[in-house]
Design a protein around this motif. Structure first.
Motif, short mmCIF file in Angstrom:
data_model
loop_
_atom_site.label_atom_id
_atom_site.label_comp_id
_atom_site.label_asym_id
_atom_site.label_seq_id
_atom_site.Cartn_x
_atom_site.Cartn_y
_atom_site.Cartn_z
N PHE A 61 -0.91 31.47 17.34
CA PHE A 61 -0.14 32.03 16.22
C PHE A 61 -1.04 32.94 15.38
N ALA A 62 -2.30 32.57 15.20
CA ALA A 62 -3.24 33.45 14.49
C ALA A 62 -3.40 34.77 15.24
N LEU A 63 -3.42 34.71 16.57
CA LEU A 63 -3.52 35.94 17.36
C LEU A 63 -2.25 36.80 17.20
N MET A 64 -1.09 36.15 17.17
CA MET A 64 0.17 36.90 16.98
C MET A 64 0.18 37.61 15.63
N ARG A 65 -0.29 36.92 14.60
CA ARG A 65 -0.34 37.53 13.26
C ARG A 65 -1.36 38.67 13.23
N THR A 66 -2.51 38.42 13.83
CA THR A 66 -3.56 39.44 13.86
C THR A 66 -3.09 40.67 14.63
N HIS A 67 -2.46 40.43 15.78
CA HIS A 67 -2.01 41.54 16.62
C HIS A 67 -0.96 42.39 15.88
N THR A 68 -0.06 41.72 15.20
CA THR A 68 0.96 42.44 14.44
C THR A 68 0.33 43.22 13.28
N ALA A 69 -0.67 42.63 12.63
CA ALA A 69 -1.37 43.34 11.55
C ALA A 69 -2.03 44.62 12.06
N LEU A 70 -2.59 44.55 13.26
CA LEU A 70 -3.24 45.74 13.83
C LEU A 70 -2.21 46.83 14.12
N HIS A 71 -1.01 46.44 14.56
CA HIS A 71 0.05 47.44 14.76
C HIS A 71 0.46 48.07 13.43
N ALA A 72 0.52 47.27 12.37
CA ALA A 72 0.86 47.82 11.06
C ALA A 72 -0.21 48.82 10.63
#
Ligand SMILES: [Zn+2]
Length: 248
Positions: free
Chosen positions: A103-114
């Motif tokens: 879940f931390a990776l999902m949040r991090t990955h989405t932050a990088l897209h933002a």
């Protein structure tokens, strides 16, 4: 071996566990296991593979899965070597993700897209690469005029976009359709191999659209916030921005 197993992570990033049958076992230096279905992400696009457990239904025996990769189209689970016998082909098992990490990776990955979306929209700078760990990551841009002031502005703009509770959508498009979308061309979609017939896209609605294989949260509010932890020049044009999630 049977046909390619079901790869749940691409359609449901929130699936933490699945029941499965062992389809293949290879007891080499690292014992590897292929299942007929799995929730594991095999790594790629800067996102590391998952970790977790395989638990045998018949006797509760468990094996630690220290990583995964893709080989011949299959997701291959790499077992921690503990000297014990591996599971057997045909065993009924449960496959569990180490969910806090994923879940931390999902949040991090989405932050990088933002971050990509903001840097493209506001400065016209293209992303050239990226990498992440749970809770932190970096992106490289063709961004000649990056400066400390701009980086501060980017941080607050990204946080405003995350707080705007934008939906994050996954789609799978026929190749020709994907190639007709200008936003996808900038992410170097044209570098994808000829043989790929469908293209998976991740859209932060109203902000960013990319061809992508990774796992993401379904709304930006789940990311929380980011902090820019560093930036550096990798040359006159190429610049790197490092971020971490503000709550780890
Ligand atoms: Zn991505």
């Amino acid at each position: 071996m049977t046909a390619t197993g079901e790869q749940i992570a691409y359609s449901d990033a929130y699936a933490r566990t699945a029941e499965a049958r062992v389809a293949a076992v290879d007891a080499g230096d690292t014992t590897t296991v292929v299942l007929d279905r799995t929730v594991f992400y095999p790594g790629g696009g800067g996102q590391p593979s998952d970790r977790g457990l395989i638990i045998r239904a018949a006797d509760g025996r468990l094996w630690t899965v220290r990583g995964a990769h893709k080989a011949g189209g299959e997701i291959v689970h790499e077992l921690e070597s503990d000297g014990s016998d591996p599971p057997r082909v045909g065993d009924l098992v449960q496959v569990d993700l180490e969910w806090a990490r994923r879940f931390a990776l999902m949040r991090t990955h989405t932050a990088l897209h933002a971050l990509c979306g903001v840097v493209w929209r506001d400065y016209g700078a293209q992303v050239t690469g990226g990498n992440m760990e749970p809770g932190s990551g970096r992106m490289d841009f063709e961004f000649e005029r990056m400066s400390a002031d701009l980086v501060g502005t980017i941080e607050s703009t990204v946080n405003a976009e995350l707080a705007a509770a934008r939906d994050v959508r996954v789609a799978v498009l026929p190749r020709a359709e994907a190639f007709a979308i200008p936003d996808l061309i900038r992410t170097k979609i044209n570098l994808l191999p000829e043989g790929i017939e469908t293209i998976r896209t991740i859209e932060i609605v109203g902000l960013d659209l990319q061809a992508d294989g990774g796992t993401h949260v379904s709304n930006t509010r789940e990311v929380g916030g980011i902090q820019v932890t560093g930036y550096e020049s990798k040359g006159r044009i190429n610049k790197r921005i490092r971020i971490s999630l503000t709550d780890g």
